[in-house]
Scaffold this motif. Structure first.
Motif, mmCIF file in Angstrom:
data_model
loop_
_atom_site.group_PDB
_atom_site.id
_atom_site.type_symbol
_atom_site.label_atom_id
_atom_site.label_comp_id
_atom_site.label_asym_id
_atom_site.label_seq_id
_atom_site.Cartn_x
_atom_site.Cartn_y
_atom_site.Cartn_z
ATOM 1 N N GLU A 30 25.314 48.615 -39.399
ATOM 2 C CA GLU A 30 23.894 48.908 -39.206
ATOM 3 C C GLU A 30 23.512 48.811 -37.732
ATOM 4 N N ARG A 31 24.104 47.839 -37.055
ATOM 5 C CA ARG A 31 23.763 47.614 -35.649
ATOM 6 C C ARG A 31 24.342 48.699 -34.747
ATOM 7 N N HIS A 32 25.573 49.119 -35.012
ATOM 8 C CA HIS A 32 26.257 50.036 -34.110
ATOM 9 C C HIS A 32 26.260 51.498 -34.553
ATOM 10 N N VAL A 33 26.249 51.724 -35.858
ATOM 11 C CA VAL A 33 26.285 53.103 -36.361
ATOM 12 C C VAL A 33 24.897 53.574 -36.758
ATOM 13 N N GLY A 34 24.079 52.642 -37.280
ATOM 14 C CA GLY A 34 22.728 52.993 -37.699
ATOM 15 C C GLY A 34 22.495 52.656 -39.161
ATOM 16 N N ASP A 35 21.225 52.642 -39.541
ATOM 17 C CA ASP A 35 20.893 52.317 -40.927
ATOM 18 C C ASP A 35 21.466 53.336 -41.907
ATOM 19 N N ASN A 36 21.739 54.529 -41.412
ATOM 20 C CA ASN A 36 22.284 55.582 -42.284
ATOM 21 C C ASN A 36 23.809 55.631 -42.232
ATOM 22 N N TRP A 37 24.443 54.494 -41.900
ATOM 23 C CA TRP A 37 25.896 54.482 -41.689
ATOM 24 C C TRP A 37 26.687 54.981 -42.896
#
Length: 249
Positions: A221-228
């Motif tokens: 979530e932190r590095h790829v995003g909430d839509n990981w």
């Protein structure tokens, strides 16, 4: 057994439970633990699942189009379906053929030691001669259903050989596992090459958001995003974003 019904979304899940008043104290413990106890416990658990499962469906008047054996644990269901036919006057060979057309088997375990096997005296004790008599088989013919080499009294009764014999199709859970399984069970088809062994593969899928550990999910979530979990569907984009995560993280 008594039966519990759990509604999982739109899917009814039926759970067999031997902890019933009136059962012998030992029998009440059959469904108490998964993967626990001795060989006898495993054998009777799998009888409850396979044979009891078929009898439950009959009580519920549910008629599946296909019976799916997820690993060998429920393989005894093939015998119960066959027994229903033989007791109605169908010869075993024809009955087994009909059952085979309605059963599919998924093997999960890539090593021989992971497949349930039982000594012949235990199978005899749990089933009794009445069961193979109902199938129209002799003791040895019954035991051969679970053996790789027919007539080998030293060989254990295996649920995987039984399932492979009694199902129309068999598959591993990844392409590589399919290869390993064909090699592992070629002995059932000695006249065929490994590539010709009739075990295919279907790669298992997972629900990524609940499959990964919470710590890893937070990292994504932190590095790829909430839509990981959506990004995982794009291999190139996933690779690009994940490669930017520091070694420390």
């Amino acid at each position: 057994c008594k039966v519990w019904r759990a509604n999982v979304g739109r899917v009814p899940l039926y759970l067999l439970d031997t902890n019933v008043e009136g059962n012998h104290e030992i029998d009440r413990l059959i469904t108490g633990h998964l993967y626990g106890g001795d060989r006898e416990t495993r054998c009777v658990q799998e009888m409850v699942l396979g044979i009891g499962g078929v009898r439950l469906l009959r009580q519920l008047e549910i008629e599946p189009h296909v019976f799916h054996l997820n690993e060998g644990h429920s393989a005894f269901l093939t015998l119960e379906l066959t027994r229903e036919l033989t007791e109605s006057g169908v010869e075993f060979k024809e009955a087994a053929s009909r059952v085979r057309s309605r059963c599919a088997f998924t093997t999960h375990t890539p090593v021989a030691a992971g497949h349930d096997e039982f000594v012949a005296p235990l199978i005899e004790r749990c089933f009794g001669s009445g069961y193979w008599d109902a199938l129209g088989l002799s003791r040895d013919e019954f035991l051969n259903l679970g053996r790789v080499k027919e007539g080998d009294d030293e060989e254990l009764f295996g649920l995987t050989p039984l399932a492979l014999r009694m199902c129309r199709s068999s598959n591993g859970v990844s392409r590589k596992h399919g290869e390993v399984s064909r090699s592992l069970w070629q002995k059932l088809w000695p006249e065929r090459t490994v590539d010709e062994v009739p075990i295919t593969s279907i790669t298992n899928g997972v629900h990524a958001p609940t499959w990964v550990a919470p710590m890893i999910r937070t990292l994504y979530e932190r590095h790829v995003g909430d839509n990981w979990s959506e990004v995982t569907r794009d291999p190139e984009e996933w690779r690009r974003r994940v490669s930017g995560i520091s070694d420390e993280d």
